[in-house]
Design a protein around this motif. Structure first.
Motif, PDB file in Angstrom:
ATOM      1  N   SER A  39       0.947  -1.254  -0.124  1.00 49.29           N
ATOM      2  CA  SER A  39      -0.112   0.110   0.065  1.00 49.29           C
ATOM      3  C   SER A  39       1.047   1.160  -0.014  1.00 49.29           C
ATOM      4  O   SER A  39       0.590   2.044  -0.803  1.00 49.29           O
ATOM      5  CB  SER A  39      -0.783  -0.020   1.366  1.00 49.29           C
ATOM      6  OG  SER A  39      -1.701  -0.974   1.074  1.00 49.29           O
ATOM      7  N   LEU A  40       1.723   1.176   0.801  1.00 49.18           N
ATOM      8  CA  LEU A  40       2.885   2.323   0.957  1.00 49.18           C
ATOM      9  C   LEU A  40       3.517   2.717  -0.509  1.00 49.18           C
ATOM     10  O   LEU A  40       3.920   3.968  -0.709  1.00 49.18           O
ATOM     11  CB  LEU A  40       3.774   2.225   2.221  1.00 49.18           C
ATOM     12  CG  LEU A  40       3.125   2.428   3.522  1.00 49.18           C
ATOM     13  CD1 LEU A  40       4.373   2.230   4.636  1.00 49.18           C
ATOM     14  CD2 LEU A  40       2.477   3.706   3.519  1.00 49.18           C
ATOM     15  N   LEU A  41       3.965   1.516  -1.094  1.00 45.46           N
ATOM     16  CA  LEU A  41       4.623   1.671  -2.486  1.00 45.46           C
ATOM     17  C   LEU A  41       3.720   2.204  -3.435  1.00 45.46           C
ATOM     18  O   LEU A  41       4.249   3.091  -4.165  1.00 45.46           O
ATOM     19  CB  LEU A  41       5.332   0.394  -2.650  1.00 45.46           C
ATOM     20  CG  LEU A  41       6.428  -0.129  -1.979  1.00 45.46           C
ATOM     21  CD1 LEU A  41       6.694  -1.601  -2.218  1.00 45.46           C
ATOM     22  CD2 LEU A  41       7.512   0.725  -1.875  1.00 45.46           C
ATOM     23  N   ARG A  42       2.571   1.814  -3.498  1.00 41.28           N
ATOM     24  CA  ARG A  42       1.418   2.292  -4.719  1.00 41.28           C
ATOM     25  C   ARG A  42       1.345   3.869  -4.171  1.00 41.28           C
ATOM     26  O   ARG A  42       1.108   4.758  -5.110  1.00 41.28           O
ATOM     27  CB  ARG A  42       0.087   1.378  -4.368  1.00 41.28           C
ATOM     28  CG  ARG A  42       0.362   0.070  -4.901  1.00 41.28           C
ATOM     29  CD  ARG A  42      -0.866  -0.752  -4.442  1.00 41.28           C
ATOM     30  NE  ARG A  42      -0.710  -1.998  -4.862  1.00 41.28           N
ATOM     31  CZ  ARG A  42      -1.138  -3.067  -3.973  1.00 41.28           C
ATOM     32  NH1 ARG A  42      -1.900  -2.863  -2.793  1.00 41.28           N
ATOM     33  NH2 ARG A  42      -0.965  -4.348  -4.344  1.00 41.28           N
ATOM     34  N   LEU A  43       1.130   4.191  -2.978  1.00 45.48           N
ATOM     35  CA  LEU A  43       0.776   5.393  -2.571  1.00 45.48           C
ATOM     36  C   LEU A  43       1.981   6.607  -2.937  1.00 45.48           C
ATOM     37  O   LEU A  43       1.881   7.342  -3.580  1.00 45.48           O
ATOM     38  CB  LEU A  43       0.550   5.470  -1.244  1.00 45.48           C
ATOM     39  CG  LEU A  43       0.361   6.894  -0.383  1.00 45.48           C
ATOM     40  CD1 LEU A  43      -0.790   7.904  -1.032  1.00 45.48           C
ATOM     41  CD2 LEU A  43       0.294   7.054   1.121  1.00 45.48           C
ATOM     42  N   ALA A  44       3.284   5.857  -2.686  1.00 43.28           N
ATOM     43  CA  ALA A  44       4.244   6.810  -2.859  1.00 43.28           C
ATOM     44  C   ALA A  44       4.434   7.056  -4.462  1.00 43.28           C
ATOM     45  O   ALA A  44       4.812   8.032  -4.967  1.00 43.28           O
ATOM     46  CB  ALA A  44       5.784   5.811  -2.421  1.00 43.28           C
ATOM     47  N   ALA A  45       4.262   6.070  -5.189  1.00 43.80           N
ATOM     48  CA  ALA A  45       4.390   6.094  -6.672  1.00 43.80           C
ATOM     49  C   ALA A  45       3.137   6.869  -7.214  1.00 43.80           C
ATOM     50  O   ALA A  45       3.552   7.962  -8.032  1.00 43.80           O
ATOM     51  CB  ALA A  45       4.260   4.707  -7.297  1.00 43.80           C
ATOM     52  N   GLY A  46       1.892   6.764  -6.847  1.00 42.81           N
ATOM     53  CA  GLY A  46       0.803   7.636  -7.305  1.00 42.81           C
ATOM     54  C   GLY A  46       1.043   9.196  -6.724  1.00 42.81           C
ATOM     55  O   GLY A  46       0.994   9.895  -7.640  1.00 42.81           O
ATOM     56  N   TYR A  47       1.468   9.263  -5.710  1.00 42.43           N
ATOM     57  CA  TYR A  47       1.608  10.784  -5.208  1.00 42.43           C
ATOM     58  C   TYR A  47       2.926  11.460  -5.822  1.00 42.43           C
ATOM     59  O   TYR A  47       2.724  12.527  -6.178  1.00 42.43           O
ATOM     60  CB  TYR A  47       1.925  10.453  -3.773  1.00 42.43           C
ATOM     61  CG  TYR A  47       2.243  11.543  -2.673  1.00 42.43           C
ATOM     62  CD1 TYR A  47       1.098  12.642  -2.584  1.00 42.43           C
ATOM     63  CD2 TYR A  47       3.551  12.266  -2.490  1.00 42.43           C
ATOM     64  CE1 TYR A  47       1.106  13.909  -1.826  1.00 42.43           C
ATOM     65  CE2 TYR A  47       3.499  13.607  -1.944  1.00 42.43           C
ATOM     66  CZ  TYR A  47       2.314  14.225  -1.425  1.00 42.43           C
ATOM     67  OH  TYR A  47       2.557  15.611  -0.933  1.00 42.43           O
TER      68      TYR A  47
END
Length: 269
Positions: free
Chosen positions: A66-74
């Protein structure tokens, strides 16, 4: 040397920061202690499941993705928002052309776009990152445009008089002047990103915090579901604190100038 005033100020800040959360937790504990509802178990029951649910394996399997997806999208939204915002903010023609389309796209709720994005990006991580980026980009973009438009025209003319143009002009004047507005947009985008991270993981996902919460709910593991909600809340608090630290470091000059102006104003009064 740390003075007593600095220590007292730090203690007061910590007390003010923790007072309301501690009060809310205490109220929740007392109010739910005698609860027999399946859907609203006592807080002590929820907390007792934390160690069993959020093991190291589950953190690696759900929290980290979840954190990796959030970091990439953000990060994608931040870069696109700043680049497009600077370009649109500097050009009156670009603003006139893009404003109707921006207002239309901004009004479309990002969760509505999930089925559309799934058609083009599939159901993997690319879809989830795209959903997060599609919602985070707007506050960054619009605040960047506002910040660029608010650059002091006198400073702009002075820079031109000294031959400061092109990339040097953007780097030394436009971006620093717009950076407080840009960080405002980045802060707003962070909270939106956490929400969209969870929503995107509720659609055809096999891991992630949103997926875990839905699986607990479908399996009627209600205390475990509540632990997932608490983890999301704690994650939001930690991310907000980290963002505040980065913002204070990046905008240290801005906060110092504001403090100096306040002191000058209070001294004059």
């Amino acid at each position: 040397m740390i003075t007593r005033t600095v220590v007292m100020r730090a203690v007061r800040t910590v007390v003010f920061t923790l007072a309301l959360p501690c009060l809310l937790v205490a109220v929740w504990w007392v109010a739910s202690d005698s609860s027999t509802s399946v859907y609203a178990p006592p807080l002590r029951t929820i907390l007792s499941r934390f160690d069993d649910v959020w093991t190291a394996d589950r953190i690696r399997g759900d929290v980290v993705p979840s954190l990796l997806r959030l970091a990439a999208g953000y990060a994608s939204a931040a870069v696109a928002g700043v680049v497009l915002g600077v370009g649109i903010g500097l050009s009156r023609t670009a603003r006139a052309v893009c404003e109707p389309a921006l207002e239309f796209l901004r009004a479309v709720p990002p969760p509505v776009l999930v089925p559309v994005i799934m058609l083009f990006a599939g159901i993997g991580d690319t879809m989830k990152i795209a959903v997060i980026a599609s919602g985070c980009v707007w506050p960054v973009l619009l605040n960047t445009v506002a910040g660029v438009r608010a650059v002091d025209p006198v400073a702009t003319e002075t820079a031109r008089a000294y031959g400061v143009r092109g990339a040097a002009w953007l780097r030394s004047l436009v971006l620093p002047s717009a950076s407080p507005q840009i960080f405002t947009g980045l802060r707003q985008a962070l909270s939106i990103g956490v929400i969209l991270m969870v929503i995107s993981e509720m659609f055809a996902a096999s891991n992630g915090l949103g997926y875990a919460v839905v699986q607990f709910q479908r399996g009627f593991a209600i205390p475990e579901m509540w632990t997932g909600i608490l983890v999301l809340g704690l994650l939001g608090v930690v991310l907000a604190l980290l963002f505040t630290l980065v913002e204070r470091r990046a905008l240290a000059w801005y906060h110092r100038s504001r403090g100096a102006r306040r002191k000058a104003g209070s001294g004059g009064a």
